[in-house]
Write a protein that holds these residues in place. Structure first.
Motif, PDB file in Angstrom:
ATOM      1  N   ARG A  25     -29.660 -20.298 -37.926  1.00  0.00           N
ATOM      2  CA  ARG A  25     -29.630 -20.169 -36.471  1.00  0.00           C
ATOM      3  C   ARG A  25     -30.323 -21.349 -35.788  1.00  0.00           C
ATOM      4  O   ARG A  25     -30.018 -21.690 -34.653  1.00  0.00           O
ATOM      5  CB  ARG A  25     -30.280 -18.865 -36.067  1.00  0.00           C
ATOM      6  CG  ARG A  25     -30.218 -18.563 -34.606  1.00  0.00           C
ATOM      7  CD  ARG A  25     -30.760 -17.176 -34.341  1.00  0.00           C
ATOM      8  NE  ARG A  25     -30.939 -16.930 -32.941  1.00  0.00           N
ATOM      9  CZ  ARG A  25     -29.977 -16.546 -32.122  1.00  0.00           C
ATOM     10  NH1 ARG A  25     -28.768 -16.349 -32.608  1.00  0.00           N
ATOM     11  NH2 ARG A  25     -30.206 -16.340 -30.850  1.00  0.00           N
ATOM     12  N   ARG A  31     -25.058 -22.785 -35.416  1.00  0.00           N
ATOM     13  CA  ARG A  31     -25.157 -21.707 -34.436  1.00  0.00           C
ATOM     14  C   ARG A  31     -23.826 -21.513 -33.713  1.00  0.00           C
ATOM     15  O   ARG A  31     -23.394 -20.383 -33.477  1.00  0.00           O
ATOM     16  CB  ARG A  31     -26.252 -22.019 -33.428  1.00  0.00           C
ATOM     17  CG  ARG A  31     -26.410 -20.916 -32.397  1.00  0.00           C
ATOM     18  CD  ARG A  31     -27.392 -21.277 -31.341  1.00  0.00           C
ATOM     19  NE  ARG A  31     -28.736 -21.196 -31.891  1.00  0.00           N
ATOM     20  CZ  ARG A  31     -29.813 -21.355 -31.169  1.00  0.00           C
ATOM     21  NH1 ARG A  31     -29.722 -21.610 -29.881  1.00  0.00           N
ATOM     22  NH2 ARG A  31     -30.993 -21.263 -31.716  1.00  0.00           N
ATOM     23  N   LYS A  38     -20.743 -11.374 -31.666  1.00  0.00           N
ATOM     24  CA  LYS A  38     -21.843 -10.410 -31.705  1.00  0.00           C
ATOM     25  C   LYS A  38     -21.373  -9.023 -32.132  1.00  0.00           C
ATOM     26  O   LYS A  38     -22.184  -8.116 -32.266  1.00  0.00           O
ATOM     27  CB  LYS A  38     -22.507 -10.328 -30.346  1.00  0.00           C
ATOM     28  CG  LYS A  38     -23.165 -11.629 -29.947  1.00  0.00           C
ATOM     29  CD  LYS A  38     -23.837 -11.535 -28.616  1.00  0.00           C
ATOM     30  CE  LYS A  38     -24.435 -12.882 -28.253  1.00  0.00           C
ATOM     31  NZ  LYS A  38     -25.074 -12.869 -26.952  1.00  0.00           N
ATOM     32  N   TYR A  46     -25.064 -12.475 -37.037  1.00  0.00           N
ATOM     33  CA  TYR A  46     -25.800 -12.651 -35.785  1.00  0.00           C
ATOM     34  C   TYR A  46     -27.017 -11.727 -35.749  1.00  0.00           C
ATOM     35  O   TYR A  46     -28.127 -12.145 -35.414  1.00  0.00           O
ATOM     36  CB  TYR A  46     -24.882 -12.381 -34.590  1.00  0.00           C
ATOM     37  CG  TYR A  46     -25.609 -12.377 -33.279  1.00  0.00           C
ATOM     38  CD1 TYR A  46     -25.981 -13.572 -32.664  1.00  0.00           C
ATOM     39  CD2 TYR A  46     -25.942 -11.190 -32.642  1.00  0.00           C
ATOM     40  CE1 TYR A  46     -26.651 -13.575 -31.458  1.00  0.00           C
ATOM     41  CE2 TYR A  46     -26.611 -11.186 -31.441  1.00  0.00           C
ATOM     42  CZ  TYR A  46     -26.966 -12.375 -30.851  1.00  0.00           C
ATOM     43  OH  TYR A  46     -27.637 -12.382 -29.661  1.00  0.00           O
ATOM     44  N   LYS A  47     -26.806 -10.468 -36.112  1.00  0.00           N
ATOM     45  CA  LYS A  47     -27.907  -9.510 -36.097  1.00  0.00           C
ATOM     46  C   LYS A  47     -28.969  -9.846 -37.129  1.00  0.00           C
ATOM     47  O   LYS A  47     -30.165  -9.688 -36.881  1.00  0.00           O
ATOM     48  CB  LYS A  47     -27.362  -8.102 -36.310  1.00  0.00           C
ATOM     49  CG  LYS A  47     -26.515  -7.639 -35.149  1.00  0.00           C
ATOM     50  CD  LYS A  47     -25.814  -6.348 -35.435  1.00  0.00           C
ATOM     51  CE  LYS A  47     -24.875  -6.020 -34.276  1.00  0.00           C
ATOM     52  NZ  LYS A  47     -24.030  -4.875 -34.567  1.00  0.00           N
ATOM     53  N   SER A  49     -29.688 -12.866 -38.102  1.00  0.00           N
ATOM     54  CA  SER A  49     -30.426 -14.030 -37.604  1.00  0.00           C
ATOM     55  C   SER A  49     -31.431 -13.621 -36.535  1.00  0.00           C
ATOM     56  O   SER A  49     -32.528 -14.191 -36.468  1.00  0.00           O
ATOM     57  CB  SER A  49     -29.470 -15.075 -37.051  1.00  0.00           C
ATOM     58  OG  SER A  49     -28.846 -14.619 -35.868  1.00  0.00           O
ATOM     59  N   ILE A  50     -31.088 -12.635 -35.719  1.00  0.00           N
ATOM     60  CA  ILE A  50     -32.024 -12.137 -34.710  1.00  0.00           C
ATOM     61  C   ILE A  50     -33.224 -11.483 -35.386  1.00  0.00           C
ATOM     62  O   ILE A  50     -34.382 -11.707 -35.011  1.00  0.00           O
ATOM     63  CB  ILE A  50     -31.324 -11.146 -33.762  1.00  0.00           C
ATOM     64  CG1 ILE A  50     -30.257 -11.860 -32.946  1.00  0.00           C
ATOM     65  CG2 ILE A  50     -32.324 -10.446 -32.850  1.00  0.00           C
ATOM     66  CD1 ILE A  50     -30.783 -12.918 -32.019  1.00  0.00           C
ATOM     67  N   THR A  53     -35.517 -14.178 -36.882  1.00  0.00           N
ATOM     68  CA  THR A  53     -36.325 -14.967 -35.956  1.00  0.00           C
ATOM     69  C   THR A  53     -37.383 -14.116 -35.259  1.00  0.00           C
ATOM     70  O   THR A  53     -38.500 -14.569 -35.061  1.00  0.00           O
ATOM     71  CB  THR A  53     -35.446 -15.655 -34.902  1.00  0.00           C
ATOM     72  OG1 THR A  53     -34.627 -14.678 -34.256  1.00  0.00           O
ATOM     73  CG2 THR A  53     -34.569 -16.704 -35.535  1.00  0.00           C
ATOM     74  N   ARG A  54     -37.060 -12.898 -34.900  1.00  0.00           N
ATOM     75  CA  ARG A  54     -38.028 -12.055 -34.191  1.00  0.00           C
ATOM     76  C   ARG A  54     -39.084 -11.460 -35.109  1.00  0.00           C
ATOM     77  O   ARG A  54     -40.224 -11.284 -34.701  1.00  0.00           O
ATOM     78  CB  ARG A  54     -37.308 -10.938 -33.449  1.00  0.00           C
ATOM     79  CG  ARG A  54     -36.487 -11.443 -32.294  1.00  0.00           C
ATOM     80  CD  ARG A  54     -35.890 -10.321 -31.517  1.00  0.00           C
ATOM     81  NE  ARG A  54     -35.048 -10.835 -30.446  1.00  0.00           N
ATOM     82  CZ  ARG A  54     -34.251 -10.094 -29.719  1.00  0.00           C
ATOM     83  NH1 ARG A  54     -34.181  -8.798 -29.938  1.00  0.00           N
ATOM     84  NH2 ARG A  54     -33.530 -10.638 -28.776  1.00  0.00           N
TER      85      ARG A  54
END
Length: 74
Positions: A25, A31, A38, A46-47, A49-50, A53-54
């Motif tokens: 990402r 990206r 999504k 995508y999920k 990668s979220i 990162t979070r």
């Protein structure tokens, strides 16, 4: 060696997917190619990668614990 059909194998696969998507990402070209959708099957990346990162601290701790588990306790 980790069996792909064991619970350990599933956890390793999920952690590696989350880590890989989290790092991919950060690259602008990747990206655009991988994380534009999504919803649907491509939305899984995508999920992931979220999540990568979070929750990077928790994912890193989970990877370290799983590596210790596979190297020494299994």
């Amino acid at each position: 060696m980790v069996n792909a059909y064991s619970f350990d194998g599933i956890i390793v696969f999920v952690l590696l997917t989350i880590c890989t998507c989290g790092y991919m990402r950060r690259v602008p070209k990747l990206r655009e190619w991988f994380f534009t959708e999504k919803k649907g099957f491509a939305g899984i990346f995508y999920k992931a990668s979220i999540i990568g990162t979070r929750l990077s601290v928790f994912v890193a701790i989970s990877c370290a614990v799983m590596a210790f588990w596979l190297a020494f306790l299994r």
